[in-house]
Write an enzyme that holds these catalytic residues in place. Structure first.
Site, short mmCIF file in Angstrom:
data_model
loop_
_atom_site.label_atom_id
_atom_site.label_comp_id
_atom_site.label_asym_id
_atom_site.label_seq_id
_atom_site.Cartn_x
_atom_site.Cartn_y
_atom_site.Cartn_z
N ARG A 1 -21.07 4.90 9.96
CA ARG A 1 -19.69 5.36 10.02
C ARG A 1 -19.68 6.77 10.56
NH1 ARG A 1 -15.46 6.90 5.10
NH2 ARG A 1 -16.30 8.97 5.49
N TYR B 1 -10.65 14.71 5.90
CA TYR B 1 -11.38 13.85 4.96
C TYR B 1 -12.69 13.37 5.57
CZ TYR B 1 -9.75 10.22 8.05
OH TYR B 1 -9.51 9.48 9.16
N ASP C 1 -13.34 5.42 9.56
CA ASP C 1 -12.34 5.32 8.50
C ASP C 1 -11.11 6.15 8.89
OD1 ASP C 1 -10.92 5.11 6.18
OD2 ASP C 1 -12.49 5.94 4.87
N HIS D 1 -8.47 6.29 6.94
CA HIS D 1 -8.05 6.82 5.65
C HIS D 1 -6.54 6.80 5.45
CE1 HIS D 1 -9.41 9.01 2.00
NE2 HIS D 1 -10.56 8.47 2.34
N GLU E 1 -11.20 1.29 9.67
CA GLU E 1 -10.93 1.12 8.23
C GLU E 1 -9.60 1.75 7.83
OE1 GLU E 1 -14.26 2.45 5.94
OE2 GLU E 1 -13.02 2.95 4.21
N GLU F 1 -10.23 -0.81 -0.21
CA GLU F 1 -10.99 -0.07 -1.23
C GLU F 1 -10.11 0.34 -2.40
OE1 GLU F 1 -12.38 3.09 1.43
OE2 GLU F 1 -11.30 4.52 0.18
N ARG G 1 -12.47 -4.92 1.62
CA ARG G 1 -13.31 -3.84 1.07
C ARG G 1 -13.19 -3.64 -0.43
NH1 ARG G 1 -15.87 -0.12 2.87
NH2 ARG G 1 -14.71 1.66 2.06
N GLU H 1 -21.13 -0.50 2.06
CA GLU H 1 -21.15 0.95 2.23
C GLU H 1 -22.20 1.56 1.29
OE1 GLU H 1 -17.51 2.88 1.13
OE2 GLU H 1 -17.91 4.64 2.36
N TRP I 1 -3.37 10.66 1.48
CA TRP I 1 -4.71 11.22 1.54
C TRP I 1 -5.73 10.17 1.79
CZ3 TRP I 1 -9.51 10.94 -0.84
CH2 TRP I 1 -10.44 11.88 -0.32
MG LIG Z 1 -12.46 4.46 3.07
#
Ligand SMILES: [Mg+2]
Length: 402
Positions: free
Chosen positions: A147, A159, A210, A212, A236, A262, A283, A339, A402
């Protein structure tokens, strides 16, 4: 085999972890991870005050019945706190079952579907040259999937990028940090990052990224379309997924694969995403989505729609989750990737483990159960430390995802 004790252990060897330990009248015990990043004590209380007393005297072998009891019996279903608590119980009971039968967890699930588990690591830099250096290190370590995240010019504290040159840790001790964000600057910049990675390293490694939850659906569609030449393994969390139908718009515009989940806690969070094939990888994690018993249902449902697993595996899930996840990954017929961020040395010492990493692949080991233990005396030397995840604001001060 009756449950005689259920204890909650909170420890901070580098970061906060919550662990549930269930002990039976035969002296066998199992442990489960109950860590919910930034909300750790809510789960600790849910377990201590509401779940543990109801476990005493139950047959530790009735894993399914206990899962249903905690899910349906609470009346209040789903949600991260409830599902993390249920997961901790579930994983501890599977650990006990493995220990009493003498079998590693993956064999209880049906056996290994592959030789090892492909994991992806994190290559992050404050700028593109630094991200490329980190990428090169991961290639050198044998990672087959990497990643890549990078600071965006003129955007403060992005992030995924460490504050210093140490390990990335999103939570900050004692205070809530505020990050700034510009989707426009990010969208202009990030294709250049992928271009630089592919120019330097070619297409031999799987490239992941990602987003995010930072983009709107149409922005995410634009990103996916613009980076198609770089053939990402996945993009992602391109947009928040409370509105699952929003992913139709992204799907209509791009063939860049999408990974989401996630922050999901149950099959209901991803039902539409999976059945309409709006994503390619789910995820959800063992720790936040009801443990082995529930994540197995999500994976089986996903397999009907050719959606593969890609379990969240940050360092804010404990080594107990990592161990159990690797058993799950080794079994899951529709496994995609796992991951793996690694852990601070102190955390690895508190949680002795059978799993191992070799050249980008991991294996859970063959110890009975999930193969991860907790050194309680050592854990007691690292007391809970309040820490908070940051928030993000747009440049005009608007609170963002976030
Ligand atoms: Mg993530």
């Amino acid at each position: 085999m009756k449950i005689v004790r259920a204890d909650v252990i909170v420890t901070c060897p580098g970061r906060n972890f919550v662990t549930l330990k269930i002990v039976t009248d035969e002296g066998v015990y199992g442990i489960g991870d109950a860590t919910l990043n930034g909300r750790e004590l809510a789960v600790a209380s849910y377990l201590k005050d509401h779940v543990c007393p109801t476990l005493i005297g139950r047959d530790a072998g009735c894993i399914e019945d206990i899962w249903q009891y905690l899910y349906k019996g609470a009346y209040w279903r789903r949600g991260p706190v409830t599902m993390t608590a249920i997961a901790a119980v579930d994983v501890a009971l599977w650990d006990i079952l493995g220990k009493v039968t003498g079998m590693p967890l993956y064999r209880l699930l049906g056996g290994a579907s592959r030789d090892g588990v492909m994991v992806y690591g994190h290559a992050t830099g404050h700028d593109i040259p630094e991200a490329l250096d980190r990428y090169a290190e991961h290639v050198e370590m044998g990672y087959k999937a990497i990643r890549v995240q990078c600071g965006v010019p003129n955007v403060r504290s992005v992030y995924g990028v460490p504050k210093d040159n140490g390990m990335y840790e999103p939570a900050t001790k004692g205070t809530v940090e505020e990050h700034s964000w510009s989707s426009e600057k990010y969208l202009d910049f990030v294709p250049k990052l992928f271009e630089a990675v592919r120019a330097k390293f070619g297409f031999d490694t799987h490239l992941l990224h990602d987003v995010h939850h930072r983009l709107t659906p149409i922005e995410a569609a634009r990103l996916g379309k613009s980076v198609e030449p770089y053939r990402l393994f996945w993009m992602e969390d391109p947009t928040p997924a409370e509105n699952q139908a929003a992913f139709r718009l992204i799907r209509e515009h791009t063939v860049t694969p999408i990974a989401v989940g996630e922050v999901f806690n149950s099959i209901w969070d991803c039902k539409q995403l999976i059945e309409e094939q709006l994503i390619d990888y789910i995820r959800a994690t063992l720790t936040h989505a009801g443990g082995i018993t529930h994540l197995r249902r999500i994976a089986d449902f996903a397999s009907l729609c050719q959606v593969r697993t890609g379990c969240h595996g940050p360092s804010d899930l404990s080594p107990v989750c990592m161990g159990a996840a690797l058993h799950f990954d080794l079994w899951a017929p529709n496994f995609g990737v796992q991951e793996y961020m690694g852990f601070p040395e102190a955390a690895l010492e508190v949680f002795p483990h059978a799993w191992r990493f070799e050249r980008g692949m991991m294996h859970p080991g063959d110890a009975p159960g999930h193969g991860v233990d907790i050194d309680e005396a050592l854990a007691a030397r690292y007391p809970y430390t309040p820490a908070y995840l940051p928030v993000a604001r747009l440049e005009d001060g608007t609170l963002w995802n976030w």
